[in-house]
Scaffold this motif. Structure first.
Motif, mmCIF file in Angstrom:
data_model
loop_
_atom_site.group_PDB
_atom_site.id
_atom_site.type_symbol
_atom_site.label_atom_id
_atom_site.label_comp_id
_atom_site.label_asym_id
_atom_site.label_seq_id
_atom_site.Cartn_x
_atom_site.Cartn_y
_atom_site.Cartn_z
ATOM 1 N N MET A 145 46.251 51.221 28.701
ATOM 2 C CA MET A 145 46.307 50.126 27.849
ATOM 3 C C MET A 145 45.608 49.138 28.518
ATOM 4 O O MET A 145 45.612 49.024 30.127
ATOM 5 C CB MET A 145 47.923 49.823 27.720
ATOM 6 C CG MET A 145 48.579 50.865 26.608
ATOM 7 S SD MET A 145 50.357 50.560 26.729
ATOM 8 C CE MET A 145 50.435 48.806 26.195
ATOM 9 N N ASP A 146 45.616 47.826 27.977
ATOM 10 C CA ASP A 146 45.050 46.681 28.806
ATOM 11 C C ASP A 146 46.149 46.109 29.485
ATOM 12 O O ASP A 146 47.175 45.624 29.007
ATOM 13 C CB ASP A 146 44.185 45.846 27.787
ATOM 14 C CG ASP A 146 42.782 46.381 27.201
ATOM 15 O OD1 ASP A 146 42.297 47.015 27.847
ATOM 16 O OD2 ASP A 146 42.495 46.051 26.259
ATOM 17 N N TYR A 147 45.773 45.527 30.689
ATOM 18 C CA TYR A 147 46.869 44.761 31.359
ATOM 19 C C TYR A 147 46.248 43.560 31.608
ATOM 20 O O TYR A 147 45.050 43.412 32.175
ATOM 21 C CB TYR A 147 47.322 45.423 32.544
ATOM 22 C CG TYR A 147 48.340 44.730 33.399
ATOM 23 C CD1 TYR A 147 49.620 44.760 33.012
ATOM 24 C CD2 TYR A 147 47.948 43.823 34.445
ATOM 25 C CE1 TYR A 147 50.824 44.065 33.524
ATOM 26 C CE2 TYR A 147 48.878 43.163 35.207
ATOM 27 C CZ TYR A 147 50.249 43.138 34.846
ATOM 28 O OH TYR A 147 50.985 42.699 35.752
ATOM 29 N N PRO A 148 47.037 42.252 31.452
ATOM 30 C CA PRO A 148 46.409 40.841 31.713
ATOM 31 C C PRO A 148 46.411 40.541 33.206
ATOM 32 O O PRO A 148 47.497 40.587 33.746
ATOM 33 C CB PRO A 148 47.275 39.828 30.775
ATOM 34 C CG PRO A 148 48.381 40.878 30.771
ATOM 35 C CD PRO A 148 48.143 42.268 30.745
ATOM 36 N N GLN A 169 41.741 37.635 31.683
ATOM 37 C CA GLN A 169 40.875 39.105 32.094
ATOM 38 C C GLN A 169 41.882 40.080 31.930
ATOM 39 O O GLN A 169 43.004 39.918 32.455
ATOM 40 C CB GLN A 169 40.703 38.596 33.475
ATOM 41 C CG GLN A 169 39.606 39.872 34.294
ATOM 42 C CD GLN A 169 39.625 39.755 35.757
ATOM 43 O OE1 GLN A 169 39.951 38.674 36.560
ATOM 44 N NE2 GLN A 169 39.047 40.851 36.302
ATOM 45 N N PHE A 170 41.261 41.160 31.660
ATOM 46 C CA PHE A 170 42.026 42.501 31.501
ATOM 47 C C PHE A 170 41.675 43.695 32.404
ATOM 48 O O PHE A 170 40.451 43.547 32.596
ATOM 49 C CB PHE A 170 42.056 42.950 30.139
ATOM 50 C CG PHE A 170 42.765 41.956 29.169
ATOM 51 C CD1 PHE A 170 44.233 42.268 28.987
ATOM 52 C CD2 PHE A 170 42.322 40.924 28.686
ATOM 53 C CE1 PHE A 170 45.042 41.117 27.972
ATOM 54 C CE2 PHE A 170 43.088 40.062 27.612
ATOM 55 C CZ PHE A 170 44.550 40.409 27.295
ATOM 56 N N ILE A 171 42.425 44.508 32.786
ATOM 57 C CA ILE A 171 42.044 45.824 33.464
ATOM 58 C C ILE A 171 42.576 46.987 32.351
ATOM 59 O O ILE A 171 43.767 46.470 31.979
ATOM 60 C CB ILE A 171 42.188 45.975 34.865
ATOM 61 C CG1 ILE A 171 43.714 45.535 35.342
ATOM 62 C CG2 ILE A 171 41.101 44.885 35.434
ATOM 63 C CD1 ILE A 171 44.415 46.891 35.536
ATOM 64 N N LYS A 172 42.050 48.123 32.472
ATOM 65 C CA LYS A 172 42.694 49.209 31.880
ATOM 66 C C LYS A 172 43.785 49.791 33.055
ATOM 67 O O LYS A 172 43.500 50.130 34.122
ATOM 68 C CB LYS A 172 41.449 50.353 31.805
ATOM 69 C CG LYS A 172 40.767 49.861 30.497
ATOM 70 C CD LYS A 172 41.600 50.189 29.181
ATOM 71 C CE LYS A 172 40.602 49.916 28.075
ATOM 72 N NZ LYS A 172 41.249 49.802 26.694
ATOM 73 N N ILE A 173 44.967 49.985 32.529
ATOM 74 C CA ILE A 173 45.826 50.731 33.546
ATOM 75 C C ILE A 173 45.359 51.985 33.631
ATOM 76 O O ILE A 173 45.151 53.118 32.998
ATOM 77 C CB ILE A 173 47.353 50.674 32.862
ATOM 78 C CG1 ILE A 173 47.678 49.220 32.520
ATOM 79 C CG2 ILE A 173 48.426 51.366 33.812
ATOM 80 C CD1 ILE A 173 49.041 48.976 31.928
ATOM 81 N N LYS A 207 53.748 47.066 37.254
ATOM 82 C CA LYS A 207 53.279 45.893 37.355
ATOM 83 C C LYS A 207 53.011 45.316 38.891
ATOM 84 O O LYS A 207 52.137 44.533 39.178
ATOM 85 C CB LYS A 207 54.167 44.843 36.828
ATOM 86 C CG LYS A 207 54.027 45.017 35.109
ATOM 87 C CD LYS A 207 54.573 43.634 34.459
ATOM 88 C CE LYS A 207 55.870 43.398 34.694
ATOM 89 N NZ LYS A 207 56.542 42.035 33.901
ATOM 90 N N GLU A 242 44.978 45.825 42.595
ATOM 91 C CA GLU A 242 43.743 45.311 41.876
ATOM 92 C C GLU A 242 43.239 44.171 42.527
ATOM 93 O O GLU A 242 43.880 43.341 42.482
ATOM 94 C CB GLU A 242 43.935 45.152 40.549
ATOM 95 C CG GLU A 242 44.209 46.285 39.276
ATOM 96 C CD GLU A 242 42.949 47.231 39.392
ATOM 97 O OE1 GLU A 242 41.850 46.818 39.294
ATOM 98 O OE2 GLU A 242 43.337 48.454 39.137
#
Length: 569
Positions: free
Chosen positions: A327-330, A385-389, A474, A481
């Motif tokens: 999932m995308d994480y902000p 900005q997002f990253i993939k978990i 989280k 990251e």
């Protein structure tokens, strides 16, 4: 039994007067000393079976942190299924309102003077910054209206503890993290006193940035829990307004919600799905009024949690499922200026007049001209900005300081049982900026940019694997990251990779560079393109040699290579 022994030893029949706190005995402008605070709680523990006091880990001062627990049924087991509120006091001991208010609160709970929570345990840290409280004076907070004496903002090593929840430079922080994960609170309160503008309110509050809680818990927090607490305070004739995050300007022009990133107390607790509040009484109001409203907010919070204990606990369990691998994480946030609300603000007219010191215009607030008028309030953030978990992170055992912090924060892991080749995504640090002045013991990084590469790497027996399918996901994302604002990279934990360890002697490498280009036509073509497109590069022989070196097999792999890895599948 301990109560009987206490009475026999003391031979004292305590009256209501004898249970008064230092604050209550004084003139309304006096705060308790550290020694008297701890002694008072020891007396409560000795006399009341619903109160238990424990020592919990050391601080930089050499003295321990304490926990004081109230449980109506005398069950002090945190696995009892009850909701739990953790109250932190004295993170800035120059702001002692919560220290004095909590002493009265625990006493009143023990003596049945207020509504007793049946479904909730109350856990209080009497003084978090012990060293700062011991550093007592009457002068370190020049702009504050009382009390007569108080502690200092910095701890025994001069760290601001409300910036230390990720970098964990202090024993205080590390002991707090052990306490936090032992208690696993549903709700967290961190009592403070504000600075900045002048206005009519005695009580302001930072309700933690709800978007960071996720949609399930965040929407409940901001749309149900917080408004209900505000209404309950209003019934007591205490107005609540969002923390006025303004310095040197007039709040009637509007202001923004404070962003509590993970370095701050409630930013940290949010990483573990805990609902957080930072009560901020106004520094210019009389001390006795500030203590009173702090007390009343704690009572309102306890009553709310006790009435909604099952709902809060179920919402927290639901929230765990929101952050899954793939999932995308902000990762970054900014104020959403498209979502502005109108706040009916009670302030004082801000005016300017010539300074009697400099002769230049200075701001002052005219308390003879109070106003109540709508002002803009920006209380929403949007992800930028997002990253993939990933499925998991691999932390090589060589990075033991990182592994130790993850373990301290109760992150679940396993270690490789043998040397193993694993397909991972790795990062290279492309850009970063570094602060030019020291901030809390660090010259931190910011505006970090990375590139990604997927490849198979050999990992060693004993290397750590931290799956993201866990309660603390989280925390993993915000610390590991490197582009996250409070990542371990940005807090300088990986600065060793930023320094190149091996170089070349130009007079030797000149001949090697020519051979490297001749043996690699594609690299040579890229080199020629760069020379043609970049005049400064074509005019700089040393830069050209360095470029060839960094594109050769001789260039060390560790330089700028981030040594934490992502397993995607």
């Amino acid at each position: 039994m301990k109560k009987i022994l206490f009475l026999l030893l003391s031979n004292i029949c305590f009256s209501q007067t004898e249970w008064k706190t230092t604050f209550e005995k004084g003139n309304g402008n006096q705060s308790v000393t550290y020694e008297d605070c701890i002694a008072y709680y020891q007396k409560l523990d000795a006399y009341f079976e619903t109160i238990q006091m424990q020592e919990m880990g050391l601080t930089d001062s050499g003295k321990p942190l304490h926990l004081v627990i109230f449980s109506a049924d005398k069950d002090f087991n945190f696995k009892s299924g009850k909701a739990k509120i953790l109250i932190n006091n004295g993170i800035h001991p120059g702001e002692p309102d919560g220290i004095d208010a909590s002493m009265s609160l625990l006493r009143d709970l023990a003596m049945n003077k207020i509504k007793i929570p049946k479904n909730t345990q109350i856990i209080v840290i009497p003084v978090y910054n012990v060293g700062g409280m011991l550093n007592r004076s009457a002068t370190s907070r020049a702009n504050q209206n009382g009390p007569e004496e108080y502690g200092f903002r910095g701890n025994a090593r001069n760290f601001d503890l409300n910036r230390d929840f990720i970098k964990s430079d202090t024993k205080n922080s590390r002991s707090f993290q052990q306490i936090f994960h032992w208690v696993q609170p549903d709700v967290f309160l961190d009592n403070h006193v504000s600075n900045g503008a002048d206005y009519q309110y005695t009580f302001t509050c930072i309700a933690t940035q709800h978007e960071r809680l996720g949609s399930i818990l965040g929407n409940y927090f901001i749309n149900e829990m917080y408004p209900t607490l505000v209404k309950d305070m209003q019934k007591k004739k205490i107005d609540v307004v969002p923390y006025v995050n303004i310095h040197g300007a007039k709040p009637d022009l509007g202001y923004e919600q404070f962003t509590d990133t993970p370095r701050y107390a409630t930013g940290y607790t949010t990483l573990f799905h805990t609902l957080g509040f930072v009560p901020e009484t106004h520094m210019l109001k009389p001390y006795k009024d500030r203590v009173k409203v702090t007390y009343e907010f704690m009572v309102s919070a306890i009553n709310y949690v006790d009435s909604h204990s099952n709902l809060i606990q179920s919402k927290r369990k639901e929230a765990e499922k929101e952050f899954q691998a793939g999932m995308d994480y902000p990762l970054a946030w900014a104020i959403d200026s498209s979502k502005v609300s109108s706040l009916n603000f009670k302030g004082y007219e801000g005016k300017f007049k010539p300074s009697e010191v400099s002769g230049k215009d200075r701001l002052y607030y005219d308390r003879n001209q109070p106003f109540t008028k709508p002002i803009p309030f920006y209380g929403n953030y949007k992800p930028t900005q997002f990253i993939k978990i990933p499925k998991a992170y691999i932390v090589p055992q060589a990075q033991w300081p990182i592994a130790e912090l993850l373990k301290l924060n109760n992150l679940q892991f396993y270690q490789l049982e043998k040397d193993t080749i694993i397909e991972v995504e790795s990062y290279k640090i492309l850009e970063y900026q570094t602060a030019k002045t020291a901030y809390e013991g660090h010259y931190g990084h910011y505006n970090t940019k990375i590139s990604k590469t997927s490849h198979k790497l050999k990992f060693l027996k004993g290397d750590y694997v931290f799956p993201t399918d866990q309660f603390g996901v989280k925390y993993l994302l915000e610390t590991l990251e490197p582009e996250a604002v409070d990542s371990f990279f940005n807090w300088n934990y990986f600065d060793a990779i930023l320094q190149q360890k091996e170089y070349f002697s130009a007079y030797v490498f000149e001949d090697m560079a020519k051979e490297i280009l001749n043996q690699n036509p594609e690299l040579k073509a890229e080199f020629e393109r760069k020379k043609n497109q970049d005049k400064s590069f074509s005019d700089n022989g040393a830069a050209q040699l360095d470029w060839i070196y960094k594109h050769s097999v001789y260039y060390e792999k560790a330089h700028m290579h981030y040594p934490v890895y992502r397993i995607l599948n």
